[in-house]
Design an enzyme around this catalytic site. Structure first.
Site, PDB file in Angstrom:
ATOM      1  N   ARG A  51       0.697  -1.294   0.106  1.00  0.00           N
ATOM      2  CA  ARG A  51      -0.042  -0.206   0.000  1.00  0.00           C
ATOM      3  C   ARG A  51       1.007   1.398   0.502  1.00  0.00           C
ATOM      4  O   ARG A  51       1.059   2.222  -0.551  1.00  0.00           O
ATOM      5  CB  ARG A  51      -1.197   0.288   1.255  1.00  0.00           C
ATOM      6  N   ARG A 104      10.429  18.655  -8.013  1.00  0.00           N
ATOM      7  CA  ARG A 104      11.856  18.799  -8.804  1.00  0.00           C
ATOM      8  C   ARG A 104      12.762  19.160  -8.342  1.00  0.00           C
ATOM      9  O   ARG A 104      14.249  18.655  -8.355  1.00  0.00           O
ATOM     10  CB  ARG A 104      11.812  18.637 -10.239  1.00  0.00           C
ATOM     11  N   LYS A 150      -2.178   7.485   1.342  1.00  0.00           N
ATOM     12  CA  LYS A 150      -1.777   7.500   2.666  1.00  0.00           C
ATOM     13  C   LYS A 150      -1.036   8.911   3.048  1.00  0.00           C
ATOM     14  O   LYS A 150       0.282   8.119   3.326  1.00  0.00           O
ATOM     15  CB  LYS A 150      -1.600   6.500   3.486  1.00  0.00           C
ATOM     16  N   GLU A 183     -15.642   6.730   5.903  1.00  0.00           N
ATOM     17  CA  GLU A 183     -14.889   6.022   6.689  1.00  0.00           C
ATOM     18  C   GLU A 183     -14.966   7.443   7.666  1.00  0.00           C
ATOM     19  O   GLU A 183     -15.927   8.190   7.692  1.00  0.00           O
ATOM     20  CB  GLU A 183     -13.469   5.756   6.417  1.00  0.00           C
TER      21      GLU A 183
HETATM   22  N1  PMP Z   1      -8.891   5.048   6.944  1.00  0.00           N
HETATM   23  C1  PMP Z   1      -8.014   6.046   7.453  1.00  0.00           C
HETATM   24  C2  PMP Z   1      -8.051   7.402   6.486  1.00  0.00           C
HETATM   25  C3  PMP Z   1      -7.034   5.684   8.249  1.00  0.00           C
HETATM   26  O1  PMP Z   1      -6.168   7.132   8.677  1.00  0.00           O
HETATM   27  C4  PMP Z   1      -7.214   4.072   8.429  1.00  0.00           C
HETATM   28  C5  PMP Z   1      -5.739   3.852   9.235  1.00  0.00           C
HETATM   29  N2  PMP Z   1      -5.668   4.265  10.503  1.00  0.00           N
HETATM   30  C6  PMP Z   1      -7.904   3.204   8.049  1.00  0.00           C
HETATM   31  C7  PMP Z   1      -8.893   3.741   7.430  1.00  0.00           C
HETATM   32  C8  PMP Z   1      -7.603   2.320   8.702  1.00  0.00           C
HETATM   33  O2  PMP Z   1      -6.529   1.462   7.886  1.00  0.00           O
HETATM   34  P1  PMP Z   1      -5.650   0.031   7.766  1.00  0.00           P
HETATM   35  O3  PMP Z   1      -6.712  -1.004   8.630  1.00  0.00           O
HETATM   36  O4  PMP Z   1      -5.692  -0.162   7.602  1.00  0.00           O
HETATM   37  O5  PMP Z   1      -4.987   1.291   9.137  1.00  0.00           O
END
Ligand code: PMP
Length: 284
Positions: A51, A104, A150, A183
């Site tokens: 990832r 750059r 991320k 989320e």
């Molecule tokens: N959504 C966000 C925005 C996150 O930062 C995270 C990680 N803390 C997750 C979901 C959960 O991802 P993971 O299970 O890979 O920690």
């Protein structure tokens, strides 16, 4: 004393410093991962590193290590810190540049691995379930800054976290630009309705959580129907169960959202089952 990996060397915490000209600091130009260590084993290391490399690809950042070399660097750092249970923060920043934002002008990307203790929610919250709210701050629009990256810029999530703090709850739902549930600030969200497990699809503008994917696998192994679908606040309010997943949170029940009791207002049976299966899977 904790040892921090910086570009191939292990240094003391006090010596682990970054230039104020680093574009990770100046612009949030970089990417990261948060990973757990359970019983001296790095949980889903390969998935996290993949990832990370996908985030890097998306922001056109070349990491000067292969995936295997990165996995080894993480394992070596864990070993150097003799950490049996803990948390790893893996960071790659764009590196030192000038005050302009042009990548750059940057030189070496900085690769940093921090191994530390983990702080999780209090045990009581796992037993009783948590209350959440819906934040007014929507999740980043995918065509502007895709939540699947991320990135080191977490201001979008922090703005929603401020709202949760102000409401006195630990997490907040973030909707996407269409008003659908995406989320939470640092966790993915799941609902249970009539025995079916539902969670927003990656296209809804979420980070595709490693814990999320693990929980979906564990659910399928239990012959539970899993659907990646569009979810609205209405679906949350009328769900039988709701829970969140994340590296730090693991699997945690949600029993109230925006003042509405979810289901019976206590952690549901499927949530409890999947939490137990997850804990067994990671060996705790
Ligand atoms: N959504 C966000 C925005 C996150 O930062 C995270 C990680 N803390 C997750 C979901 C959960 O991802 P993971 O299970 O890979 O920690």
């Amino acid at each position: 004393m904790s040892k921090i990996y910086m570009n191939g060397k292990l240094v003391e915490k006090a010596d682990a410093v970054i230039s104020v000209y680093d574009h990770g600091f100046l612009y949030g130009d970089g990417i990261f991962e948060g990973i757990r260590i359970y019983n001296s084993v790095v949980f889903k290391l390969h998935e996290h590193v993949v990832r990370l490399y996908e985030s890097a690809k998306s922001i056109d950042l070349t990491i000067p290590l292969s995936i295997d070399e990165m996995c080894k660097a993480v394992k070596d750092t864990v070993q150097a810190n003799a950490k049996k249970d803990g948390y790893i923060r893996l960071i790659v920043s764009r590196g030192v540049g000038n005050l302009g934002l042009d990548p750059r002008k940057t030189t070496n990307p900085q690769i940093i691995i921090i191994v530390d203790d983990i702080s999780i929610y209090p045990e009581e919250m796992y037993e009783k379930g948590m209350e959440i709210i819906t934040a007014a701050t929507i999740r980043n629009i995918p065509n502007a800054l895709n939540p699947r990256i991320k990135s080191l810029n977490y201001l979008n999530n922090i703005l929603a976290k401020l709202e949760a703090n102000r409401a006195g709850v630990p997490e907040a739902i973030m909707l996407n630009h269409l008003g659908e549930v995406a989320e939470c600030t640092a966790d993915n969200i799941f609902l249970v309705k009539n025995g079916v497990l539902k969670t927003p699809a990656p296209q809804c503008g979420i980070l595709e959580g490693i814990t999320r994917n693990t929980v979906m696998d564990l659910a399928r192994a239990e012959k539970i129907t899993v659907q990646e679908v569009v979810i609205t606040r209405h679906d949350v309010f009328i769900a039988d169960e709701c829970f969140l997943t994340g590296t730090a949170a693991e699997v945690i029940s949600v029993v109230k959202c925006d003042g509405r009791k979810i289901g019976d207002g206590v952690p549901g049976e499927m949530t409890k089952l999947l939490r137990a299966r997850f804990r067994k899977f990671v060996g705790i």
